[in-house]
Scaffold this motif. Structure first.
Motif, PDB file in Angstrom:
ATOM      1  N   ALA A 158      27.971  -8.728   7.924  1.00  0.00           N
ATOM      2  CA  ALA A 158      26.775  -9.309   8.542  1.00  0.00           C
ATOM      3  C   ALA A 158      26.335  -8.466   9.734  1.00  0.00           C
ATOM      4  O   ALA A 158      25.141  -8.199   9.908  1.00  0.00           O
ATOM      5  CB  ALA A 158      27.035 -10.750   8.974  1.00  0.00           C
ATOM      6  N   ALA A 159      27.285  -8.022  10.521  1.00  0.00           N
ATOM      7  CA  ALA A 159      26.960  -7.173  11.681  1.00  0.00           C
ATOM      8  C   ALA A 159      26.390  -5.844  11.209  1.00  0.00           C
ATOM      9  O   ALA A 159      25.420  -5.332  11.782  1.00  0.00           O
ATOM     10  CB  ALA A 159      28.193  -6.951  12.541  1.00  0.00           C
ATOM     11  N   ASP A 161      24.809  -5.302   8.373  1.00  0.00           N
ATOM     12  CA  ASP A 161      23.470  -5.572   7.842  1.00  0.00           C
ATOM     13  C   ASP A 161      22.447  -5.718   8.972  1.00  0.00           C
ATOM     14  O   ASP A 161      21.330  -5.226   8.875  1.00  0.00           O
ATOM     15  CB  ASP A 161      23.465  -6.840   6.990  1.00  0.00           C
ATOM     16  CG  ASP A 161      24.175  -6.663   5.651  1.00  0.00           C
ATOM     17  OD1 ASP A 161      24.450  -5.504   5.274  1.00  0.00           O
ATOM     18  OD2 ASP A 161      24.461  -7.682   4.992  1.00  0.00           O
ATOM     19  N   THR A 162      22.863  -6.374  10.045  1.00  0.00           N
ATOM     20  CA  THR A 162      21.979  -6.570  11.207  1.00  0.00           C
ATOM     21  C   THR A 162      21.661  -5.221  11.834  1.00  0.00           C
ATOM     22  O   THR A 162      20.507  -4.949  12.181  1.00  0.00           O
ATOM     23  CB  THR A 162      22.632  -7.507  12.232  1.00  0.00           C
ATOM     24  OG1 THR A 162      22.900  -8.757  11.602  1.00  0.00           O
ATOM     25  CG2 THR A 162      21.724  -7.729  13.432  1.00  0.00           C
ATOM     26  N   GLU A 163      22.669  -4.368  11.991  1.00  0.00           N
ATOM     27  CA  GLU A 163      22.455  -3.036  12.561  1.00  0.00           C
ATOM     28  C   GLU A 163      21.535  -2.205  11.672  1.00  0.00           C
ATOM     29  O   GLU A 163      20.657  -1.509  12.164  1.00  0.00           O
ATOM     30  CB  GLU A 163      23.787  -2.300  12.725  1.00  0.00           C
ATOM     31  CG  GLU A 163      24.662  -2.877  13.823  1.00  0.00           C
ATOM     32  CD  GLU A 163      26.079  -2.283  13.804  1.00  0.00           C
ATOM     33  OE1 GLU A 163      26.326  -1.310  13.067  1.00  0.00           O
ATOM     34  OE2 GLU A 163      26.917  -2.806  14.549  1.00  0.00           O
ATOM     35  N   SER A 165      19.218  -3.260   9.573  1.00  0.00           N
ATOM     36  CA  SER A 165      17.841  -3.754   9.585  1.00  0.00           C
ATOM     37  C   SER A 165      17.158  -3.459  10.922  1.00  0.00           C
ATOM     38  O   SER A 165      15.939  -3.428  10.991  1.00  0.00           O
ATOM     39  CB  SER A 165      17.789  -5.249   9.268  1.00  0.00           C
ATOM     40  OG  SER A 165      18.450  -5.983  10.278  1.00  0.00           O
ATOM     41  N   ALA A 166      17.934  -3.232  11.978  1.00  0.00           N
ATOM     42  CA  ALA A 166      17.363  -2.912  13.291  1.00  0.00           C
ATOM     43  C   ALA A 166      16.932  -1.454  13.363  1.00  0.00           C
ATOM     44  O   ALA A 166      16.119  -1.093  14.226  1.00  0.00           O
ATOM     45  CB  ALA A 166      18.372  -3.207  14.384  1.00  0.00           C
TER      46      ALA A 166
END
Length: 167
Positions: A158-159, A161-163, A165-166
């Motif tokens: 999840a982390a 994926d967040t990175e 997408s940023a």
């Protein structure tokens, strides 16, 4: 013949061994012959894609095909074909989406829930036989550590994926 890349010098030997063990167990559990044996023992004539889809749906609310594809990490067309097979075999049905009547969700039927229960029961019996010589304490420790590892893998994914997408 290509040369494998050098191993990461920062990886501990324990992590290297865990990765090797996970690869071995994944390989063993994903073999076609193993799947066929499990399905035969459970009395459930499903291919691997159908069994995976039913397992993912078990205990969940009905899902849209796109959501199911995302959770399985496959293309939506793959889910569509698998759902069609599972509909014909009576394991799933399409139901209206209460949030959007134009959309549909996929729901397990009683036959689908029964199939998953039989598959899980058969898998548990096989695992119980393979681990029969383990102590209760060792089994409890393994279960705790496996859940902890999966939770950490999910948090890391999840982390990541967040990175991504940023960027």
């Amino acid at each position: 013949m290509s040369t494998p890349p050098p191993s990461d010098p920062s990886a501990s030997p324990e992590v290297v061994e865990i990765e090797r063990a996970l690869y071995r167990i994944t390989y063993l559990s994903s073999r076609a012959r193993q799947h066929e044996r499990l399905m035969a023992a459970a009395g459930v004539p499903l291919d691997r894609a159908g069994a995976a889809l039913l397992r993912k749906m078990a205990g969940e609310e009905p899902m849209r095909p796109g959501e199911l594809a995302a959770r399985l990490g496959v293309e939506a067309s793959h889910v569509t074909r698998t759902v069609q097979h599972l509909e014909r075999s009576g394991h799933v049905v399409r139901v209206p989406d209460p949030d959007d009547r134009r959309a549909q969700r996929i729901e397990l039927t009683d036959a689908g829930r029964d199939a998953i229960a039989r598959i899980r029961e058969t898998g548990v019996r096989g695992m119980q036989a393979a681990l029969a010589h383990w102590s209760e304490e060792d089994l409890r420790t393994l279960a705790t550590l496996f859940h902890r590892m999966v939770d950490d893998f999910l948090a890391h994914a999840a982390a990541t994926d967040t990175e991504s997408s940023a960027d």
